[in-house]
Write a protein that holds these residues in place. Structure first.
Motif, short mmCIF file in Angstrom:
data_model
loop_
_atom_site.label_atom_id
_atom_site.label_comp_id
_atom_site.label_asym_id
_atom_site.label_seq_id
_atom_site.Cartn_x
_atom_site.Cartn_y
_atom_site.Cartn_z
N SER A 6 40.54 2.26 -59.49
CA SER A 6 39.63 2.90 -58.55
C SER A 6 40.03 4.32 -58.17
CB SER A 6 39.54 2.05 -57.28
OG SER A 6 40.82 1.91 -56.70
N PHE A 7 41.27 4.72 -58.43
CA PHE A 7 41.67 6.09 -58.09
C PHE A 7 41.26 7.04 -59.21
CE2 PHE A 7 44.92 5.98 -61.21
CZ PHE A 7 45.42 4.69 -61.18
N ALA A 8 41.28 8.33 -58.88
CA ALA A 8 40.91 9.36 -59.85
C ALA A 8 42.15 9.97 -60.49
CB ALA A 8 40.11 10.45 -59.16
N LEU A 9 41.96 10.48 -61.68
CA LEU A 9 42.96 11.33 -62.32
C LEU A 9 42.44 12.76 -62.21
CD1 LEU A 9 45.54 11.62 -64.07
CD2 LEU A 9 44.07 11.33 -66.07
N VAL A 10 43.27 13.64 -61.69
CA VAL A 10 42.83 15.01 -61.44
C VAL A 10 43.78 16.00 -62.10
CG1 VAL A 10 42.25 16.74 -59.68
CG2 VAL A 10 41.87 14.30 -59.20
N LEU A 11 43.22 16.94 -62.82
CA LEU A 11 43.99 18.04 -63.39
C LEU A 11 43.90 19.20 -62.41
CD1 LEU A 11 45.54 19.40 -65.75
CD2 LEU A 11 43.29 20.03 -66.69
N ALA A 12 45.04 19.60 -61.86
CA ALA A 12 45.08 20.68 -60.87
C ALA A 12 45.09 22.03 -61.59
CB ALA A 12 46.31 20.54 -59.97
N SER A 13 43.96 22.33 -62.22
CA SER A 13 43.87 23.55 -63.02
C SER A 13 42.40 23.84 -63.32
CB SER A 13 44.63 23.38 -64.34
OG SER A 13 44.47 24.51 -65.17
N THR A 14 42.09 25.12 -63.44
CA THR A 14 40.76 25.51 -63.91
C THR A 14 40.83 26.06 -65.33
OG1 THR A 14 41.06 27.68 -62.89
CG2 THR A 14 39.92 26.01 -61.57
N SER A 15 41.99 25.93 -65.97
CA SER A 15 42.19 26.43 -67.33
C SER A 15 41.44 25.57 -68.33
CB SER A 15 43.68 26.42 -67.67
OG SER A 15 43.88 26.50 -69.07
N ARG A 16 40.60 26.20 -69.14
CA ARG A 16 39.88 25.43 -70.16
C ARG A 16 40.84 24.92 -71.23
NH1 ARG A 16 38.48 28.11 -74.94
NH2 ARG A 16 38.87 30.35 -74.93
N TYR A 17 41.94 25.65 -71.47
CA TYR A 17 42.93 25.22 -72.46
C TYR A 17 43.56 23.90 -72.03
CZ TYR A 17 42.45 30.22 -73.36
OH TYR A 17 41.94 31.47 -73.58
N ARG A 18 43.97 23.82 -70.77
CA ARG A 18 44.58 22.58 -70.27
C ARG A 18 43.56 21.45 -70.23
NH1 ARG A 18 47.78 26.20 -66.54
NH2 ARG A 18 49.77 26.37 -67.64
N ARG A 19 42.35 21.77 -69.85
CA ARG A 19 41.30 20.74 -69.81
C ARG A 19 41.05 20.15 -71.20
NH1 ARG A 19 37.60 23.76 -67.68
NH2 ARG A 19 36.40 24.14 -69.57
N GLU A 20 40.98 21.03 -72.20
CA GLU A 20 40.76 20.56 -73.58
C GLU A 20 41.94 19.73 -74.08
OE1 GLU A 20 40.00 24.20 -75.65
OE2 GLU A 20 38.00 24.43 -74.79
N LEU A 21 43.15 20.13 -73.71
CA LEU A 21 44.32 19.37 -74.14
C LEU A 21 44.36 17.99 -73.48
CD1 LEU A 21 47.01 22.18 -74.12
CD2 LEU A 21 46.23 20.91 -76.12
N LEU A 22 44.15 17.93 -72.18
CA LEU A 22 44.21 16.65 -71.48
C LEU A 22 43.14 15.69 -72.00
CD1 LEU A 22 45.59 14.91 -69.37
CD2 LEU A 22 44.06 15.91 -67.65
N ALA A 23 42.01 16.23 -72.41
CA ALA A 23 40.93 15.37 -72.94
C ALA A 23 41.39 14.60 -74.17
CB ALA A 23 39.71 16.23 -73.28
N ARG A 24 42.42 15.07 -74.88
CA ARG A 24 42.92 14.37 -76.06
C ARG A 24 43.49 12.99 -75.71
NH1 ARG A 24 46.48 18.57 -79.75
NH2 ARG A 24 45.12 20.39 -79.59
N LEU A 25 43.90 12.79 -74.46
CA LEU A 25 44.48 11.51 -74.07
C LEU A 25 43.41 10.46 -73.78
CD1 LEU A 25 47.52 12.57 -71.83
CD2 LEU A 25 47.45 12.06 -74.29
N ALA A 26 42.14 10.84 -73.86
CA ALA A 26 41.01 9.91 -73.73
C ALA A 26 41.01 9.16 -72.40
CB ALA A 26 40.98 8.93 -74.90
N LEU A 27 41.42 9.85 -71.33
CA LEU A 27 41.35 9.29 -69.98
C LEU A 27 40.31 10.08 -69.19
CD1 LEU A 27 45.18 9.12 -69.16
CD2 LEU A 27 43.69 7.17 -69.67
N PRO A 28 39.48 9.42 -68.39
CA PRO A 28 38.54 10.17 -67.56
C PRO A 28 39.30 10.95 -66.49
CG PRO A 28 38.47 7.82 -67.01
CD PRO A 28 39.36 7.95 -68.20
N PHE A 29 38.93 12.20 -66.28
CA PHE A 29 39.60 13.00 -65.26
C PHE A 29 38.64 14.06 -64.73
CE2 PHE A 29 40.30 15.39 -69.15
CZ PHE A 29 40.23 16.73 -68.76
N GLU A 30 38.98 14.58 -63.58
CA GLU A 30 38.26 15.71 -63.02
C GLU A 30 39.24 16.86 -62.84
OE1 GLU A 30 37.98 14.94 -58.35
OE2 GLU A 30 37.34 13.17 -59.50
#
Length: 197
Positions: A6-30
């Motif tokens: 029920s908790f969220a996973l949050v990337l503390a960044s507005t970097s599109r590079y980091r967002r694209e990298l984290l997406a590789r782990l196939a976890l939903p995040f904001e």
């Protein structure tokens, strides 16, 4: 604990590079902007700066979202112990690349994972050794006009045309140079209780 908890996973960044990298782990995040002052402290070593900022970014967002598992990351380029930040302008990028010409530069990429509600906070550092080719002014100018890497520490995008400026890269966490060391990130997320393949 599964990624669908029920908790969220949050990337503390507005970097599109980091967002694209984290997406590789196939976890939903904001994502959320951490709003942290990134000014180095007097005498602060580049690796310590990266670790401090990664943790401060995660903590800043975790303070607003205490139930969430928050990932913070920061990268600092290190030329003979001197930190090199994001150039921001063409002129500063050209000056950075001229300084790095023929040199070995360390890129320290830190990642921190924080869940404030249960006092979880761990961090890790990946250091990538990058050897630059000898670069003349014309090469630097052509590169900067082609890629405009003004938002990248060290003024070169290794995932793009910037790879042509390099002689060698040595790392045990290959995505670290792009901005988020995924091997270490996965380790920290597992320590925080997430299930990853």
């Amino acid at each position: 604990m599964s990624a669908s908890a029920s908790f969220a996973l949050v990337l503390a960044s507005t970097s599109r590079y980091r967002r694209e990298l984290l997406a590789r782990l196939a976890l939903p995040f904001e994502t959320a902007a951490p709003d942290v002052d990134e000014t180095p402290r007097a005498g602060e070593a580049p690796r310590e700066l990266a670790l401090r900022l990664a943790l401060e970014k995660a903590q800043a967002v975790a303070a607003r979202k205490p139930q969430a598992i928050v990932i913070g990351s920061d990268q600092v380029a290190d030329l003979h112990g001197q930190p090199l930040g994001k150039p921001g302008t063409h002129e500063r990028a050209a000056a950075q690349l001229a300084r790095m010409s023929g040199q070995t530069v360390l890129f320290h990429t830190a990642v921190a994972v924080v869940q404030a509600s249960r006092g979880f906070a761990q961090s890790s550092l990946a250091t990538v050794t990058v050897r630059f080719r000898t670069l003349d002014a014309a090469t630097i100018e052509r590169y900067l006009l082609a890629e405009q890497p003004y938002d990248c520490a060290g003024s070169a995008k290794s995932e793009g045309l910037g790879i042509a400026l390099l002689q060698a890269i040595e790392s045990d966490d290959p995505t670290a140079l792009i901005g988020l060391p995924l091997i270490r990130t996965a380790q920290l997320l597992r320590a925080a209780g997430l299930t990853l393949p």
